[in-house]
Design a protein around this motif. Structure first.
Motif, short mmCIF file in Angstrom:
data_model
loop_
_atom_site.label_atom_id
_atom_site.label_comp_id
_atom_site.label_asym_id
_atom_site.label_seq_id
_atom_site.Cartn_x
_atom_site.Cartn_y
_atom_site.Cartn_z
N ASP A 44 6.53 14.57 -10.41
CA ASP A 44 7.11 15.35 -9.31
C ASP A 44 6.40 14.98 -8.01
O ASP A 44 5.17 15.03 -7.94
N VAL A 45 7.19 14.60 -7.01
CA VAL A 45 6.62 14.35 -5.69
C VAL A 45 6.72 15.67 -4.93
O VAL A 45 7.79 16.10 -4.52
N HIS A 46 5.57 16.34 -4.80
CA HIS A 46 5.51 17.63 -4.12
C HIS A 46 5.84 17.42 -2.64
O HIS A 46 5.62 16.35 -2.08
N GLU A 47 6.36 18.44 -2.00
CA GLU A 47 6.77 18.31 -0.59
C GLU A 47 5.61 17.90 0.31
O GLU A 47 5.82 17.16 1.27
N PHE A 48 4.38 18.35 0.01
CA PHE A 48 3.23 17.93 0.81
C PHE A 48 2.96 16.44 0.62
O PHE A 48 2.63 15.73 1.57
N GLU A 49 3.09 15.99 -0.62
CA GLU A 49 2.89 14.57 -0.90
C GLU A 49 3.94 13.73 -0.19
O GLU A 49 3.64 12.70 0.40
N GLU A 50 5.18 14.18 -0.27
CA GLU A 50 6.26 13.44 0.36
C GLU A 50 6.05 13.34 1.87
O GLU A 50 6.17 12.26 2.46
N ALA A 51 5.72 14.46 2.50
CA ALA A 51 5.49 14.45 3.95
C ALA A 51 4.31 13.54 4.31
O ALA A 51 4.36 12.80 5.29
N LEU A 52 3.28 13.58 3.48
CA LEU A 52 2.09 12.76 3.74
C LEU A 52 2.41 11.27 3.63
O LEU A 52 1.99 10.47 4.47
N VAL A 53 3.17 10.90 2.60
CA VAL A 53 3.49 9.47 2.42
C VAL A 53 4.43 9.00 3.53
O VAL A 53 4.30 7.88 4.02
N LEU B 228 0.84 -1.20 0.00
CA LEU B 228 0.00 0.00 0.00
C LEU B 228 0.87 1.26 0.00
O LEU B 228 0.59 2.21 -0.73
N LEU B 229 1.94 1.24 0.79
CA LEU B 229 2.84 2.39 0.83
C LEU B 229 3.52 2.59 -0.52
O LEU B 229 3.65 3.73 -1.00
N ALA B 230 3.93 1.52 -1.17
CA ALA B 230 4.53 1.63 -2.50
C ALA B 230 3.53 2.20 -3.50
O ALA B 230 3.88 3.01 -4.37
N MET B 231 2.27 1.81 -3.38
CA MET B 231 1.22 2.35 -4.23
C MET B 231 1.07 3.84 -3.97
O MET B 231 0.89 4.64 -4.91
N ALA B 232 1.14 4.25 -2.71
CA ALA B 232 1.02 5.68 -2.37
C ALA B 232 2.16 6.48 -3.00
O ALA B 232 1.94 7.56 -3.55
N TRP B 233 3.39 5.95 -2.91
CA TRP B 233 4.52 6.62 -3.56
C TRP B 233 4.28 6.72 -5.07
O TRP B 233 4.60 7.73 -5.70
N SER B 234 3.76 5.66 -5.66
CA SER B 234 3.51 5.64 -7.09
C SER B 234 2.50 6.71 -7.50
O SER B 234 2.68 7.41 -8.50
N VAL B 235 1.44 6.86 -6.72
CA VAL B 235 0.43 7.89 -6.99
C VAL B 235 1.04 9.27 -6.82
O VAL B 235 0.85 10.16 -7.65
N ALA B 236 1.82 9.46 -5.76
CA ALA B 236 2.43 10.77 -5.49
C ALA B 236 3.36 11.20 -6.62
O ALA B 236 3.42 12.38 -6.97
N GLY B 237 4.04 10.26 -7.22
CA GLY B 237 5.00 10.59 -8.28
C GLY B 237 4.47 10.45 -9.69
O GLY B 237 5.21 10.62 -10.65
N ALA B 238 3.19 10.17 -9.83
CA ALA B 238 2.63 9.92 -11.15
C ALA B 238 2.74 11.11 -12.09
O ALA B 238 2.87 10.94 -13.30
N ASP B 239 2.71 12.32 -11.55
CA ASP B 239 2.79 13.51 -12.40
C ASP B 239 4.22 13.94 -12.67
O ASP B 239 4.47 15.01 -13.21
#
Length: 155
Positions: free
Chosen positions: A119-128, A106-117
């Motif tokens: 760029d992993v935005h700082e809010f996304e990174e902190a959230l994951v 699930l965590l790997a899926m979250a990283w995948s969604v965060a980086g799909a565009d």
């Protein structure tokens, strides 16, 4: 089974209501997991088309049989996320029975969604990172999940 699912089952049994369709084994956990992914996708305030596509692809591969079913689950999870707005409550719904391997995936899926565009935005990174902590995954496991190898530190 999560605490909420057990309480629903108890109430249904106590009042002779039977199990509603959503109370099937794992339905709450599945919806909570997808809601977490939606929460990550929305973290930077922009739900990019690439994130929407990645989310649909992941849900179809893991939680649904068809794209239509995946999109319906994502819509329900998005509404559920909007109502809940508490990532810790969503993690609790996944339940303590979920194994480390399931949580790492699930965590790997979250990283995948965060980086799909792209760029992993700082809010996304902190959230994951926070999600990894809530799931009980150590820092090394979070790093491995980000690299796409969530099971590297799973015993």
């Amino acid at each position: 089974m999560s605490l909420i699912a057990r309480l629903r089952a108890y109430a249904a049994d106590a009042f002779g209501l039977g199990q509603p369709a959503d109370a099937a084994e794992g339905a709450d956990e599945r919806l909570a997991a997808i809601a977490l992914l939606v929460h990550v996708a929305r973290a930077d305030g922009i739900l990019a088309p690439e994130e929407t596509e990645r989310l649909a692809h992941l849900v179809e591969g893991r939680f649904a049989q068809t794209r239509a079913e995946a999109q319906a689950l994502i819509a329900r999870a998005a509404a559920f996320d909007a109502q809940t707005r508490d990532m810790a409550a969503l993690v609790e719904m996944i339940g303590h029975e979920a194994g480390r391997e399931q949580k790492a995936r699930l965590l790997a899926m979250a990283w995948s969604v965060a980086g799909a565009d792209g760029d992993v935005h700082e809010f996304e990174e902190a959230l994951v990172w926070r999600l990894g902590g809530l799931l009980g995954i150590d820092e090394a496991g979070i790093v491995h999940a980000r690299a796409g190898d969530p099971l590297a530190t799973v015993p």
